[in-house]
Design a protein around this motif. Sequence first.
Motif, PDB file in Angstrom:
ATOM      1  N   PRO A 105       0.876   2.259   2.517  1.00  0.00           N
ATOM      2  CA  PRO A 105       0.400   3.560   2.028  1.00  0.00           C
ATOM      3  C   PRO A 105       1.123   4.009   0.766  1.00  0.00           C
ATOM      4  N   GLY A 106       2.418   3.686   0.632  1.00  0.00           N
ATOM      5  CA  GLY A 106       3.139   4.038  -0.588  1.00  0.00           C
ATOM      6  C   GLY A 106       2.604   3.293  -1.798  1.00  0.00           C
ATOM      7  N   GLY A 107       2.277   2.018  -1.611  1.00  0.00           N
ATOM      8  CA  GLY A 107       1.688   1.230  -2.694  1.00  0.00           C
ATOM      9  C   GLY A 107       0.317   1.741  -3.101  1.00  0.00           C
ATOM     10  N   MET A 108      -0.455   2.172  -2.111  1.00  0.00           N
ATOM     11  CA  MET A 108      -1.782   2.717  -2.425  1.00  0.00           C
ATOM     12  C   MET A 108      -1.667   4.021  -3.210  1.00  0.00           C
ATOM     13  N   VAL A 109      -0.736   4.886  -2.816  1.00  0.00           N
ATOM     14  CA  VAL A 109      -0.525   6.133  -3.561  1.00  0.00           C
ATOM     15  C   VAL A 109      -0.128   5.808  -4.998  1.00  0.00           C
ATOM     16  N   ALA A 110       0.779   4.858  -5.181  1.00  0.00           N
ATOM     17  CA  ALA A 110       1.218   4.485  -6.527  1.00  0.00           C
ATOM     18  C   ALA A 110       0.065   3.906  -7.358  1.00  0.00           C
ATOM     19  N   ALA A 111      -0.753   3.060  -6.757  1.00  0.00           N
ATOM     20  CA  ALA A 111      -1.870   2.453  -7.488  1.00  0.00           C
ATOM     21  C   ALA A 111      -2.910   3.496  -7.888  1.00  0.00           C
ATOM     22  N   TYR A 112      -3.269   4.374  -6.953  1.00  0.00           N
ATOM     23  CA  TYR A 112      -4.250   5.409  -7.288  1.00  0.00           C
ATOM     24  C   TYR A 112      -3.695   6.388  -8.314  1.00  0.00           C
ATOM     25  N   LEU A 113      -2.421   6.707  -8.207  1.00  0.00           N
ATOM     26  CA  LEU A 113      -1.804   7.596  -9.192  1.00  0.00           C
ATOM     27  C   LEU A 113      -1.837   6.954 -10.577  1.00  0.00           C
ATOM     28  N   ALA A 114      -1.571   5.654 -10.645  1.00  0.00           N
ATOM     29  CA  ALA A 114      -1.630   4.945 -11.923  1.00  0.00           C
ATOM     30  C   ALA A 114      -3.036   4.997 -12.515  1.00  0.00           C
ATOM     31  N   VAL A 115      -4.062   4.783 -11.697  1.00  0.00           N
ATOM     32  CA  VAL A 115      -5.442   4.823 -12.183  1.00  0.00           C
ATOM     33  C   VAL A 115      -5.778   6.202 -12.728  1.00  0.00           C
TER      34      VAL A 115
END
Length: 135
Positions: A105-115
């Motif tokens: 979930p932390g990686g998903m938050v980081a990826a979506y935040l980057a997008v």
Amino acid sequence: MESRALLLNLVTALLIVGGVLLLMSWTGPSMDPGMAVLGFVLAGLHFAAALGTALRRRWGRLLGLVAGWIGLLGSGAVLVTVVVALAAPALPLPGGSWLGVLLIPGGMVAAYLAVVVILLRNGAAFDGELSGQLG
């Protein structure tokens, strides 16, 4: 610039479709069809956003922002829920590490935040391309 957003959207679309198919195989006929449809719609949204951003289309940027905000809010809610659950006493951790539990979930938050950040910061690249098409 958009290549990072394109890659993240394509990977997310593939992961969502794979997750839905995996869930369907695990649950068999007892799976809620609404959840499968929702998963495929979200995957389609990510795929269309990836295609639109690769083509530098304004609609692609807008779809990317919609998919990004949905993903950021959804994965953020999951991350908060997991953190709260980890704070509960005597909760057995898979693999014995809280890091492993928070990684996805932390990686998903980081990826979506980057997008979202990439698409918000580089809107002119899409607007310029659109105005260039109009004349």
